[in-house]
Scaffold this motif. Structure first.
Motif, PDB file in Angstrom:
ATOM      1  N   ALA A  60       7.583  -2.238  37.097  1.00 62.62           N
ATOM      2  CA  ALA A  60       7.115  -0.861  37.190  1.00 62.62           C
ATOM      3  C   ALA A  60       6.661  -0.294  35.860  1.00 62.62           C
ATOM      4  CB  ALA A  60       8.233   0.008  37.756  1.00 62.62           C
ATOM      5  N   CYS A  61       7.326  -0.685  34.805  1.00 57.39           N
ATOM      6  CA  CYS A  61       7.005  -0.090  33.511  1.00 57.39           C
ATOM      7  C   CYS A  61       6.035  -0.973  32.741  1.00 57.39           C
ATOM      8  CB  CYS A  61       8.277   0.083  32.691  1.00 57.39           C
ATOM      9  SG  CYS A  61       9.469   1.140  33.507  1.00 57.39           S
ATOM     10  N   LEU A 121      18.248  -7.184  39.547  1.00 57.19           N
ATOM     11  CA  LEU A 121      17.084  -6.722  40.310  1.00 57.19           C
ATOM     12  C   LEU A 121      16.490  -5.463  39.698  1.00 57.19           C
ATOM     13  CD1 LEU A 121      18.114  -7.247  44.028  1.00 57.19           C
ATOM     14  CD2 LEU A 121      16.030  -8.075  42.927  1.00 57.19           C
ATOM     15  N   TRP A 122      17.374  -4.588  39.237  1.00 61.35           N
ATOM     16  CA  TRP A 122      16.893  -3.343  38.624  1.00 61.35           C
ATOM     17  C   TRP A 122      16.038  -3.638  37.400  1.00 61.35           C
ATOM     18  CZ3 TRP A 122      17.667  -1.185  33.770  1.00 61.35           C
ATOM     19  CH2 TRP A 122      17.244   0.135  33.631  1.00 61.35           C
ATOM     20  N   ILE A 173      22.460  -6.750  41.518  1.00 58.73           N
ATOM     21  CA  ILE A 173      21.656  -5.529  41.655  1.00 58.73           C
ATOM     22  C   ILE A 173      21.134  -5.082  40.292  1.00 58.73           C
ATOM     23  CG2 ILE A 173      21.764  -3.087  42.285  1.00 58.73           C
ATOM     24  CD1 ILE A 173      23.759  -3.951  44.469  1.00 58.73           C
ATOM     25  N   VAL A 192      12.729  -4.940  38.610  1.00 61.87           N
ATOM     26  CA  VAL A 192      11.881  -3.850  39.116  1.00 61.87           C
ATOM     27  C   VAL A 192      11.325  -3.045  37.958  1.00 61.87           C
ATOM     28  CG1 VAL A 192      11.911  -1.679  40.405  1.00 61.87           C
ATOM     29  CG2 VAL A 192      13.022  -3.722  41.337  1.00 61.87           C
ATOM     30  N   SER A 193      12.189  -2.800  36.973  1.00 60.44           N
ATOM     31  CA  SER A 193      11.743  -2.027  35.806  1.00 60.44           C
ATOM     32  C   SER A 193      10.620  -2.731  35.071  1.00 60.44           C
ATOM     33  CB  SER A 193      12.909  -1.805  34.846  1.00 60.44           C
ATOM     34  OG  SER A 193      13.926  -1.099  35.507  1.00 60.44           O
ATOM     35  N   ASN A 249      27.820  -6.280  42.438  1.00 58.35           N
ATOM     36  CA  ASN A 249      26.748  -5.399  41.953  1.00 58.35           C
ATOM     37  C   ASN A 249      25.945  -5.998  40.813  1.00 58.35           C
ATOM     38  OD1 ASN A 249      27.325  -3.485  43.797  1.00 58.35           O
ATOM     39  ND2 ASN A 249      28.559  -2.203  42.416  1.00 58.35           N
ATOM     40  N   GLY A 268      -6.663  25.280  21.072  1.00 60.28           N
ATOM     41  CA  GLY A 268      -7.694  26.298  20.908  1.00 60.28           C
ATOM     42  C   GLY A 268      -9.100  25.748  20.835  1.00 60.28           C
ATOM     43  N   PHE A 269      -9.234  24.442  20.688  1.00 62.09           N
ATOM     44  CA  PHE A 269     -10.568  23.836  20.664  1.00 62.09           C
ATOM     45  C   PHE A 269     -11.092  23.688  22.099  1.00 62.09           C
ATOM     46  CE2 PHE A 269     -11.766  21.643  16.517  1.00 62.09           C
ATOM     47  CZ  PHE A 269     -11.004  22.488  15.734  1.00 62.09           C
ATOM     48  N   ASN A 292     -13.003  21.764  25.251  1.00 58.91           N
ATOM     49  CA  ASN A 292     -12.990  20.366  25.683  1.00 58.91           C
ATOM     50  C   ASN A 292     -14.118  19.618  24.988  1.00 58.91           C
ATOM     51  OD1 ASN A 292     -10.824  20.503  27.441  1.00 58.91           O
ATOM     52  ND2 ASN A 292     -12.113  21.246  29.109  1.00 58.91           N
TER      53      ASN A 292
END
Lengths: 349, 248
Positions: free
Chosen positions: A22-23, A14-15, A11, A18-19, A8, A46-47, A49
């Motif tokens: 992706a991040c 790889l994680w 893996i 990938v992170s 593992n 309350g303002f 846009n």
């Protein structure tokens, strides 16, 4: 990791890979950065846009460029910068300005402009992106185009910011009109990023502080028919962004014609854009022509000095046709105490 | 859920990374039907199309007057079906002819024939709370201050009238607070709603109706300023149940 089987481990690697893909990394090497960097305006609860511009979106670099230009006399030949007339201590306003045509007016404060769609007392401008275009004229900055190009192109920080904010490699590639336009746009970005929402009243609204008795009674007067201020000075901007004739004048010539001078409509005679009351204690004198020196004079006017003529806004007519508020001296003090809770000193620093 | 093999684990991690990195948020509203109804609201005074800033209208009391402002909310529209049951459409709609905000879009009602429409003028109590509506310029300008109970103005109608000496004076007919919510009477319509086409219909507000039936309102005699004055707001409320109709 100790408890993971060897099979593992790859893996996990790889994680991680990938992170990373992706991040978005927190820090990107300078060379890999792309400009400009989008900027998200934090809008107070309350303002409304903000009136953002699709052709001039907020960016970190655009705002920085605008901020520097706003505070710098590099645009002028007379030592003036924007802050010469829009002085921080006066909530980016100044007591009075007399134009070359002889019109004396109080300078509208630069506060929460990103939420507005009309500018100047008579609404003569409707785009913040172009509001600053007129400031290069002899009356204000007396800008020398040749000198301006030279100063900006030779300035290391401005050269860098123009490139990052607007992808302008060299300002000398622009026409004078294009340069003025970009400068006005950068200043507009800066002004859009400037939000005032931390007055004592804002803190009261957020339940962080209490108003004292005088202020609270003034709050009730302001937001009830006793003072009837709220119809035009609407929360949270303390302006309804509409044009009104508040009965301050009885004859209409010159600047007193107000919005009429722009639209030519008889119904707009004597109307002016409702000014914000935020930081009102810092922006004396008052009214479009600065005729009232103090808040006391303003309250006295609304109490018993509103003129009666066919142009005055219907809202200025009170019950049974009277135009008087009939405030007691104490109620006037209370109202002024409340108005002072709209001061956001932090905004001026 | 426990992955069964390293490849399952890899797939799980990959999908997890994609989900948490993209932060994609989507909401979808499941509507029973893909139907659409657009209601266009027009405004007349004495049968004439509304024209601002001109003292040319006369109410039943004989006041000659003009309008400078007209803005209000319509809420909780209900459509009557042929079997006399109702389809309720939630929400409030801000109407201001000067801004051309005069169209109401409804969707999702069952296809079929509708024979009537009713609604409230104002904001129903659940939403008539200070700051509940989106903070648009229009909504914030309609706020009803908290010292007066909070919420929103239901109606602002302002203008000028000629007093008995022919001098123009202002009037401001404002209505707000929950007890002043106006339930408009049902308006007969004949709408065929289907999923193939947008259904259009029109309503018209006759401004003079605010000043008559049952009470003949006189600016000079009754008052030119109604905000927070319960007896005067009540007169307008009672007159307001029939200000809309379906144009011929």
């Amino acid at each position: 990791m100790m408890y993971l089987a060897n099979q593992n481990k790859h893996i996990i690697l790889l994680w991680v890979a990938v992170s990373l893909v992706a991040c978005k990394a927190n820090e990107t090497p300078e060379a890999a950065k792309t400009y400009p960097t989008p900027y998200t305006l934090e809008v107070p609860r309350g303002f409304p846009n903000p009136k953002l511009s699709t052709t001039n979106p907020l960016t970190v670099e655009g705002i920085e460029l605008g901020k520097r230009l706003y505070n710098d006399d590099i645009l002028s030949t007379n030592g003036r910068s924007c802050t010469s007339c829009h002085q921080p201590i006066n909530s980016y306003s100044s007591p009075l300005f007399t134009s070359w045509s002889g019109i004396t007016y109080s300078v509208p404060p630069h506060i929460n402009l990103g939420f507005k769609s009309s500018f100047n007392w008579d609404g003569s401008q409707n785009s913040l992106d172009t509001l600053g275009m007129g400031d290069f004229e002899p009356e204000f900055f007396n800008t020398d185009p040749v000198l301006l190009f030279k100063r900006l192109s030779e300035h290391p920080i401005y050269s860098d910011l123009f490139k990052k904010a607007y992808n302008i490699a060299n300002v000398n590639d622009l026409t004078y009109h294009e340069l003025k336009k970009k400068i006005a746009m950068a200043i507009a970005q800066y002004l859009r990023s400037r939000v005032s929402a931390n007055s004592k009243f804002d803190q009261f609204r957020r339940r962080e502080v209490l108003l004292d008795n005088l202020e609270y009674e003034g709050y009730v007067i302001f937001f009830s028919e006793k003072g009837d201020c709220f119809h035009c000075h609407t929360e949270p901007l303390f302006t309804d962004q509409q044009f009104h004739n508040n009965g301050v004048s009885n004859t209409y010539t010159g600047f007193n014609r107000g919005r009429f001078a722009i639209t030519g409509k008889d119904a707009d005679m004597g109307k002016f854009l409702t000014p914000t009351l935020r930081n009102i204690s810092l922006t004396a004198p008052y009214m479009h022509d600065g005729r009232f020196k103090t808040l006391e004079e303003v309250v006295d006017f609304y109490d018993s000095g509103v003129h009666a003529n066919g142009y005055v806004d219907p809202l200025m007519t009170k019950t049974n046709g009277e135009r008087e508020l009939l405030l007691t001296p104490l109620q006037k003090l209370q109202l002024i105490a409340f108005l002072k809770t709209l001061t956001d000193i932090g905004y001026t620093q | 859920m426990k992955p069964k093999s390293p490849w399952h684990l890899l797939l799980f991690i990959g999908i997890s990374a994609m989900i948490f990195s993209c932060k994609k948020t989507e909401t979808s509203t499941i509507e029973a039907y893909k139907t659409n109804l657009q209601i266009h609201v027009s405004h007349r005074v004495g049968g004439l199309n509304l024209l601002y800033d001109t003292i040319k209208y006369t109410n039943l009391a004989g006041n000659k007057y003009s309008l400078t402002l007209l803005e209000y909310y319509i809420s909780e529209i209900s459509l009557r079906k042929e079997d006399n049951s109702y389809v309720n459409c939630q929400g409030s709609f801000y109407i201001n002819p000067a801004l051309n905000q005069v169209n109401i879009q409804l969707s999702g009602m069952a296809p079929g024939r509708y024979t009537g429409i009713k609604f409230y003028i104002g904001i129903t109590p659940l939403n008539n709370v200070f700051g509940v509506l989106e903070a648009t310029t229009e909504n914030t300008n309609m706020q009803w201050p908290e010292p007066l109970g909070g919420g929103y103005h239901f109606l602002k109608m302002e203008g000028r009238y000629l007093d008995s000496t022919n001098i123009p004076r202002g009037f401001a007919m404002h209505i707000g607070s929950n007890e002043m919510l106006i339930q408009h009477q049902i308006i007969p319509v004949n709408l065929e709603v289907n999923e193939q086409n947008i259904c259009f219909t029109n309503l018209v507000m006759e401004v003079n109706e605010w000043f008559k039936n049952p009470y003949t309102y006189n600016f000079e005699k009754d008052g030119n300023y109604t905000m927070a004055i319960t007896p005067l707001m009540n007169l307008l409320k009672n007159n307001g149940y029939d200000v809309f109709s379906k144009p011929e």
